[in-house]
Design an enzyme around this catalytic site. Structure first.
Site, PDB file in Angstrom:
ATOM      1  N   HIS A 197     -52.842 -84.124 -64.148  1.00 42.58           N
ATOM      2  CA  HIS A 197     -52.325 -83.542 -62.902  1.00 42.58           C
ATOM      3  C   HIS A 197     -51.496 -82.284 -63.216  1.00 42.58           C
ATOM      4  O   HIS A 197     -50.272 -82.271 -63.091  1.00 42.58           O
ATOM      5  CB  HIS A 197     -51.458 -84.584 -62.200  1.00 42.58           C
ATOM      6  CG  HIS A 197     -51.244 -84.347 -60.743  1.00 42.58           C
ATOM      7  ND1 HIS A 197     -50.901 -83.118 -60.216  1.00 42.58           N
ATOM      8  CD2 HIS A 197     -51.307 -85.202 -59.694  1.00 42.58           C
ATOM      9  CE1 HIS A 197     -50.760 -83.235 -58.903  1.00 42.58           C
ATOM     10  NE2 HIS A 197     -50.993 -84.489 -58.568  1.00 42.58           N
ATOM     11  N   GLU A 305     -56.498 -79.612 -61.624  1.00 40.16           N
ATOM     12  CA  GLU A 305     -56.396 -80.911 -62.275  1.00 40.16           C
ATOM     13  C   GLU A 305     -57.763 -81.416 -62.751  1.00 40.16           C
ATOM     14  O   GLU A 305     -58.543 -81.935 -61.961  1.00 40.16           O
ATOM     15  CB  GLU A 305     -55.797 -81.917 -61.300  1.00 40.16           C
ATOM     16  CG  GLU A 305     -54.545 -81.415 -60.586  1.00 40.16           C
ATOM     17  CD  GLU A 305     -54.192 -82.240 -59.373  1.00 40.16           C
ATOM     18  OE1 GLU A 305     -54.484 -83.461 -59.370  1.00 40.16           O
ATOM     19  OE2 GLU A 305     -53.633 -81.681 -58.413  1.00 40.16           O
TER      20      GLU A 305
END
Length: 330
Positions: A197, A305
């Protein structure tokens, strides 16, 4: 008196090249290269909090966005940096074994173990055919581990599988790479998703675009997971709240470039992570995110991500899966 057979001078021992400095203080692991470039990792979630990288020998500067309101005491997931998402992305569907876990699973809120460091060798000098003497150890690798035995007990009880995660953070001049290996150490198969992330720091989100996703189908989470297809030409521009799961036709083989003001800023390569989530909460969404600060911080960040989240990966007992990303400053 002169001596005819003077002993020859001893050859000087070559000095070792400058090495990276690695420190473990409390719950932080920090590595600093001789160039001054650095990385800072919190043991909670093995979350990369900071990456200070340099372009063409310039001054190192912060390349990741970290919320000023991020909680760093281990009581909750960190807002910013590079959290590790496992074994589920987002909220789990009710028919999956991960359904009782909180959003994004258990890895990002569990305390990881620092397993140690090693040097990394640049591909330019340590490729095929090079001798160990010629290899240049100009970077550092930091390894972290998490297992079913060491994960947050409360969360582990909600997903009772025997797993092991090995997370490697590799810092080299001008680049940062992160990789994760998932191993099934139990006697029954399990399904999982995994994602890195990454919060990239930018100067002005209105001038940012992502190249490499043209023509890719995606799920638009802002519009209730509506299925769409990115335009066949041009960049992915961020002009409002954006939360999309892209599935590029070329999978992980498709490189990505983040541009700002038309100039390339970050290059992102992926290995075995075929999906890409692009996220920016924009102005209204940040009001509902308690640890997002400052509230106009969305102007200075973009999440790109790499992950495997559009479907589920099944690991049989004894099997392992590895996925990785490499971010290069351009």
């Amino acid at each position: 008196m002169d001596r005819r057979n003077k002993p020859s001078a001893l050859a000087a021992t070559p000095a070792l090249p400058p090495q990276a400095r690695v420190d473990l203080v409390g719950d932080r692991v920090t590595a600093v290269l001789p160039s001054g470039e650095s990385v800072d990792i919190l043991l909670t979630g093995a979350t990369v909090l900071s990456w200070k990288g340099a372009v063409n020998g310039g001054e190192p500067a912060e390349r990741l966005w970290l919320s000023e309101g991020a909680v760093l005491d281990g009581s909750k997931a960190v807002r910013g940096g590079i959290p590790v998402v496992f074994p589920v992305f987002g909220q789990s569907p009710a028919d999956k074994a991960t359904s009782k876990l909180p959003q994004h699973g258990l890895a990002r809120t569990s305390r990881w173990e620092f397993l140690g460091k090693s040097t990394s060798e640049s591909e330019a000098t340590a490729g095929a055919g090079s001798s160990s003497a010629a290899a240049s150890s100009n970077g550092v690798q930091l390894d972290f581990g998490l297992s079913a035995a060491s994960a947050d007990p409360a969360l582990k009880a909600l997903w009772p599988y025997d797993f092991a995660l090995l997370y490697r953070v590799t810092l080299e001049p001008g680049s940062l790479a992160t990789s994760v290996v998932v191993t099934n150490e139990g006697d029954k198969a399990f399904d999982f998703q995994v994602l890195l992330h990454t919060y990239l720091r930018v100067d002005d989100i209105t001038k940012v675009g992502v190249d490499g996703l043209a023509g890719a189908p995606y799920s638009d989470k802002v519009e209730g997971f509506k299925q769409k297809v990115q335009a066949a030409t041009g960049l992915v521009d961020i002009t409002s709240e954006t939360d999309r799961v892209y599935v590029p036709a070329q999978g992980a083989a498709q490189p990505l470039t983040v541009l700002e003001g038309g100039a390339p800023r970050y290059g992102v390569k992926r290995d075995n992570l075929s999906d890409v989530v692009v996220w920016n909460p924009w102005a209204d969404k940040t009001k509902s995110i308690g640890d997002f600060a400052p509230k106009d911080g969305y102007k200075n960040m973009l999440c790109v991500e790499p992950g495997s989240v559009s479907s589920w990966t099944t690991l049989e007992p004894g099997e392992a899966y590895e996925g990785a990303q490499a971010i290069t400053l351009l």
